[in-house]
Design a protein around this motif. Structure first.
Motif, mmCIF file in Angstrom:
data_model
loop_
_atom_site.group_PDB
_atom_site.id
_atom_site.type_symbol
_atom_site.label_atom_id
_atom_site.label_comp_id
_atom_site.label_asym_id
_atom_site.label_seq_id
_atom_site.Cartn_x
_atom_site.Cartn_y
_atom_site.Cartn_z
ATOM 1 N N THR A 1 0.827 -1.207 0.000
ATOM 2 C CA THR A 1 0.000 0.000 0.000
ATOM 3 C C THR A 1 0.862 1.259 0.000
ATOM 4 N N VAL A 2 2.104 1.147 0.447
ATOM 5 C CA VAL A 2 3.009 2.289 0.476
ATOM 6 C C VAL A 2 3.798 2.373 -0.824
ATOM 7 N N TYR A 3 4.255 1.242 -1.313
ATOM 8 C CA TYR A 3 5.073 1.189 -2.515
ATOM 9 C C TYR A 3 4.269 0.563 -3.643
ATOM 10 N N PRO A 4 4.246 1.186 -4.816
ATOM 11 C CA PRO A 4 3.466 0.641 -5.929
ATOM 12 C C PRO A 4 3.840 -0.812 -6.242
ATOM 13 N N VAL A 5 5.138 -1.092 -6.274
ATOM 14 C CA VAL A 5 5.647 -2.442 -6.528
ATOM 15 C C VAL A 5 6.863 -2.633 -5.638
ATOM 16 N N LYS A 6 6.930 -3.747 -4.948
ATOM 17 C CA LYS A 6 8.120 -4.030 -4.142
ATOM 18 C C LYS A 6 9.335 -4.130 -5.070
ATOM 19 N N PRO A 7 10.492 -3.695 -4.590
ATOM 20 C CA PRO A 7 11.680 -3.727 -5.467
ATOM 21 C C PRO A 7 11.924 -5.097 -6.110
ATOM 22 N N GLU A 8 11.767 -6.149 -5.328
ATOM 23 C CA GLU A 8 12.034 -7.488 -5.863
ATOM 24 C C GLU A 8 10.997 -7.927 -6.903
ATOM 25 N N ASN A 9 9.877 -7.211 -6.995
ATOM 26 C CA ASN A 9 8.841 -7.545 -7.977
ATOM 27 C C ASN A 9 8.836 -6.616 -9.192
ATOM 28 N N CYS A 10 9.768 -5.671 -9.250
ATOM 29 C CA CYS A 10 9.823 -4.751 -10.390
ATOM 30 C C CYS A 10 10.228 -5.511 -11.652
ATOM 31 N N ASP A 11 9.468 -5.290 -12.710
ATOM 32 C CA ASP A 11 9.775 -5.905 -14.004
ATOM 33 C C ASP A 11 10.159 -4.876 -15.053
ATOM 34 N N THR A 12 9.836 -3.618 -14.785
ATOM 35 C CA THR A 12 10.103 -2.572 -15.766
ATOM 36 C C THR A 12 10.711 -1.366 -15.064
ATOM 37 N N MET A 13 11.304 -0.489 -15.861
ATOM 38 C CA MET A 13 11.823 0.759 -15.296
ATOM 39 C C MET A 13 10.691 1.637 -14.797
ATOM 40 N N ALA A 14 9.513 1.515 -15.375
ATOM 41 C CA ALA A 14 8.360 2.268 -14.877
ATOM 42 C C ALA A 14 8.037 1.835 -13.449
ATOM 43 N N ASP A 15 8.130 0.536 -13.170
ATOM 44 C CA ASP A 15 7.926 0.033 -11.806
ATOM 45 C C ASP A 15 8.962 0.630 -10.856
ATOM 46 N N VAL A 16 10.215 0.604 -11.286
ATOM 47 C CA VAL A 16 11.309 1.133 -10.465
ATOM 48 C C VAL A 16 11.087 2.617 -10.193
ATOM 49 N N ARG A 17 10.776 3.366 -11.221
ATOM 50 C CA ARG A 17 10.595 4.817 -11.075
ATOM 51 C C ARG A 17 9.409 5.145 -10.185
ATOM 52 N N ALA A 18 8.336 4.389 -10.305
ATOM 53 C CA ALA A 18 7.173 4.617 -9.439
ATOM 54 C C ALA A 18 7.547 4.361 -7.979
ATOM 55 N N GLY A 19 8.315 3.321 -7.748
ATOM 56 C CA GLY A 19 8.765 3.036 -6.387
ATOM 57 C C GLY A 19 9.677 4.111 -5.842
ATOM 58 N N VAL A 20 10.618 4.547 -6.656
ATOM 59 C CA VAL A 20 11.538 5.613 -6.238
ATOM 60 C C VAL A 20 10.758 6.897 -5.952
ATOM 61 N N ASP A 21 9.808 7.234 -6.794
ATOM 62 C CA ASP A 21 9.000 8.439 -6.562
ATOM 63 C C ASP A 21 8.215 8.341 -5.261
ATOM 64 N N ALA A 22 7.690 7.150 -4.950
ATOM 65 C CA ALA A 22 6.952 6.957 -3.698
ATOM 66 C C ALA A 22 7.878 7.120 -2.493
ATOM 67 N N VAL A 23 9.062 6.554 -2.582
ATOM 68 C CA VAL A 23 10.040 6.695 -1.496
ATOM 69 C C VAL A 23 10.447 8.156 -1.346
ATOM 70 N N ASP A 24 10.696 8.843 -2.450
ATOM 71 C CA ASP A 24 11.087 10.250 -2.394
ATOM 72 C C ASP A 24 10.018 11.094 -1.712
ATOM 73 N N ALA A 25 8.759 10.828 -2.012
ATOM 74 C CA ALA A 25 7.672 11.585 -1.381
ATOM 75 C C ALA A 25 7.667 11.353 0.128
ATOM 76 N N GLN A 26 7.918 10.128 0.542
ATOM 77 C CA GLN A 26 7.980 9.824 1.976
ATOM 78 C C GLN A 26 9.182 10.512 2.622
ATOM 79 N N LEU A 27 10.300 10.517 1.930
ATOM 80 C CA LEU A 27 11.496 11.178 2.469
ATOM 81 C C LEU A 27 11.264 12.677 2.651
ATOM 82 N N VAL A 28 10.600 13.304 1.692
ATOM 83 C CA VAL A 28 10.304 14.737 1.811
ATOM 84 C C VAL A 28 9.408 14.981 3.023
ATOM 85 N N ASP A 29 8.414 14.130 3.224
ATOM 86 C CA ASP A 29 7.550 14.261 4.407
ATOM 87 C C ASP A 29 8.375 14.143 5.693
ATOM 88 N N LEU A 30 9.288 13.197 5.729
ATOM 89 C CA LEU A 30 10.136 13.022 6.910
ATOM 90 C C LEU A 30 11.088 14.205 7.101
#
Length: 105
Positions: free
Chosen positions: A4-33
């Motif tokens: 629910t926090v990460y669009p796709v878990k890193p180990e389940n990423c199959d595409t760069m779009a998956d990776v980028r969505a995950g990185v963007d989600a983490v970045d948003a959380q980091l900014v909040d922190l």
């Protein structure tokens, strides 16, 4: 990691779009922190009675040791984390100095 926090878990990423969505989600959380961390800098600037107390090298070294230990515990490079935190702490000190100087007390 929660799906629910990460669009796709890193180990389940199959595409760069998956990776980028995950990185963007983490970045948003980091900014909040970071917003919370800087709110603590606001509090510190309000509480400290002397401008010279803003830079506390002993505390800075303690923070760096703490994050290096935490990084090692989760298997992340302690050196990389220490480098990031060196910049973060220095930016925090500069921010706190600005806030302290602007304090009407």
């Amino acid at each position: 990691m929660s799906s629910t926090v990460y669009p796709v878990k890193p180990e389940n990423c199959d595409t760069m779009a998956d990776v980028r969505a995950g990185v963007d989600a983490v970045d948003a959380q980091l900014v909040d922190l970071l917003a919370v961390r800087f709110a603590y800098m606001d509090a510190a600037a309000r509480i400290k009675t002397e401008r010279s107390a803003v830079r506390d090298e002993a505390r800075k070294q303690q923070v760096l040791r703490n994050v290096q230990k935490a990084a090692r515990e989760v298997g992340v490079s302690a050196e990389v984390v220490a480098d990031i935190w060196e910049h973060l702490v220095e930016a925090s000190i500069a921010y706190e100095l600005e806030k302290w100087d602007a304090n009407p007390a």
